[in-house]
Each structure stands twice: as C-alpha cells, then as structure tokens.
Design an enzyme around this catalytic site. Structure first.
Site, PDB file in Angstrom:
ATOM      1  CD  GLU A  75       1.334 -54.018  62.052  1.00 18.61           C
ATOM      2  OE1 GLU A  75       0.984 -52.965  62.607  1.00 18.61           O
ATOM      3  OE2 GLU A  75       0.547 -54.921  61.753  1.00 18.61           O
ATOM      4  CG  HIS A  95      -1.227 -57.024  65.076  1.00 21.44           C
ATOM      5  ND1 HIS A  95      -1.863 -56.189  65.966  1.00 21.44           N
ATOM      6  CD2 HIS A  95      -0.939 -56.249  63.986  1.00 21.44           C
ATOM      7  CE1 HIS A  95      -1.943 -54.969  65.441  1.00 21.44           C
ATOM      8  NE2 HIS A  95      -1.399 -54.987  64.231  1.00 21.44           N
ATOM      9  CG  HIS A  97      -5.337 -53.497  61.964  1.00 22.93           C
ATOM     10  ND1 HIS A  97      -4.889 -52.762  60.886  1.00 22.93           N
ATOM     11  CD2 HIS A  97      -4.226 -53.844  62.660  1.00 22.93           C
ATOM     12  CE1 HIS A  97      -3.563 -52.670  60.932  1.00 22.93           C
ATOM     13  NE2 HIS A  97      -3.135 -53.321  62.000  1.00 22.93           N
ATOM     14  CE1 TYR A 122     -14.477 -70.289  78.553  1.00 18.83           C
ATOM     15  CE2 TYR A 122     -16.443 -69.306  79.508  1.00 18.83           C
ATOM     16  CZ  TYR A 122     -15.717 -70.424  79.153  1.00 18.83           C
ATOM     17  OH  TYR A 122     -16.211 -71.665  79.401  1.00 18.83           O
ATOM     18  CG  HIS A 162      -2.069 -50.481  65.381  1.00 14.35           C
ATOM     19  ND1 HIS A 162      -0.709 -50.379  65.289  1.00 14.35           N
ATOM     20  CD2 HIS A 162      -2.418 -51.465  64.522  1.00 14.35           C
ATOM     21  CE1 HIS A 162      -0.255 -51.237  64.403  1.00 14.35           C
ATOM     22  NE2 HIS A 162      -1.273 -51.913  63.923  1.00 14.35           N
TER      23      HIS A 162
HETATM   24 ZN   LIG Z   1      -1.252 -53.566  62.760  1.00 10.94          ZN
END
Ligand SMILES: [Zn+2]
Length: 216
Positions: A75, A95, A97, A122, A162
């Site tokens: 990724e 990143h 999930h 926030y 995702h």
């Molecule tokens: Zn991912």
C-alpha cells in the site's frame, strides 16, 4: 540514540499500541516515517503491527527504491501520494483497517466531501475535513492517484470499505489524528439517528482558523 534508531523503535511501539487496542487486526495497517535525509522507514508487507522488528523495517531511498530491510507494504502508493503532494507538512503517514471508520464508510448517507459529522472539536483540530474516496482493489496504484487528485488539500482520507489514511508532521501527530478519526466514527455510529447536537458553523470556523487545518 540516533534519529533513525529512535524512529524505528517509535514505529514498532506505536504500531503495537494500535494493534493491542484492536485498531487494526491481523497483518493490516501500515506506517511510514520520513527521516531528515529524505529516506523513508516503512512497515514491511505481510507484517503484523503486534510484532514488528525495528531492524527489519523497510528503508526506502528518496527515489522510493528499497535500500534495506524487508519488502515494504504493497500500500506504499497511499503513503507516497501524501509525501509528494504535501511535502512540507508530511513527516509520517499511518493507515489502518479500523472497524468503526470502515463501518461509517459503508453507510449510504455519508457526505463524501466531509465524512465525519462535527461532533467534537478534536476531530476537526486534528483532521480537518476527511474526504471519503471510493473503493479500490488492495494495492491498486489508483489509490495513490485518488489522493494525488486532492492536490495536497486534505491531510486525512478514508478509503471506502477499506480504512483511513492520515498524514501529519510527525509519527505521533499522525497516530493521534488517526485515533481521533476512529473515535469520531465510533461516536457517529453510536449517535446515528438520535439527532445529536453538532458543533455550529461558527464553532467550526473558530477551530479551523485557530488550528490551521484543511477545510476547503
Ligand atoms: Zn489497507
């Protein structure tokens, strides 16, 4: 301890903390951090946030080529797009999930330009407006192109079905911001349909001005 040794340790410690709190599972999630010489330290492909080895993190040259450690996450286009389009503001990209963020991305009445409702100060202070991007096949370089298409105007995006991708000036800021995204998504789901009170346009404008976040 050198800058690089400290950052290697920090990546593994923060990844384990995210994993231990269930913010990303299995071998999902990836982190990159830029060193002052322009190299990137990146979590390897197929690795679990629960058991990263500082010595095996991928080291990429400024041209993106692997110069040490294991093969980087597939990724990587997500990360590269933020470093390219927000060079002066991006020192780290995270990143995940994460469950509630993904759940929120699946709902039909989400504003794709501003995915999170203005429930707390926030989320606005740390993320600005979060753009919901479409679904892509994992590893599809088009994910990076979608981020490039924002021309550096957003620090945080959500890939539908995702997970979120958040950039910030350093690792700690990126981790704290993505945690705020997940918490706000959780609040959005908990209060969904209950007509929650939202921050006013004036309150939002005050935050955007004071904290200089992306709101175009
Ligand atoms: Zn991912």
């Amino acid at each position: 301890m050198s800058e690089e040794a400290r950052l290697r340790e920090d990546i593994c410690l923060m990844a384990k903390s995210l994993y231990d709190r269930g913010l990303t599972a299995g071998s999902s999630g990836n982190i990159s951090v830029r060193l002052s010489d322009g190299r990137l330290l990146v979590t390897p492909t197929g690795s679990s946030f629960g058991r990263l080895d500082p010595a095996r993190l991928s080291s990429l040259g400024p041209d993106g080529r692997l110069i040490g450690g294991d093969k980087p996450t597939k990724e990587m286009p997500l990360h590269a797009a933020f470093y390219e389009t927000r060079p002066s503001k991006t020192g780290a990209v995270v990143h995940l999930h994460s469950c509630h963020s993904v759940a929120l991305s699946l709902l039909s009445d989400i504003d794709p330009d501003n995915m999170l409702p203005p429930l707390t100060a926030y989320s606005i202070m740390k993320l600005g407006k979060v753009k919901l991007l479409p679904y892509f096949m994992p590893g599809d370089p088009a994910m990076g192109d979608a981020i490039r298409g924002l021309a550096g105007k957003r620090s945080a995006v959500m890939l539908a079905a995702h997970g979120p991708v958040v950039s910030a000036k350093d690792l700690k800021a990126a981790v704290y911001a993505i945690e705020e995204l997940e918490e706000t998504a959780k609040l959005a789901i908990l209060t969904r349909g209950a007509n929650p009170s939202l921050l006013s346009q004036t309150q939002i404008a005050d935050l955007v001005r004071t904290y200089d976040v992306e709101w175009d």
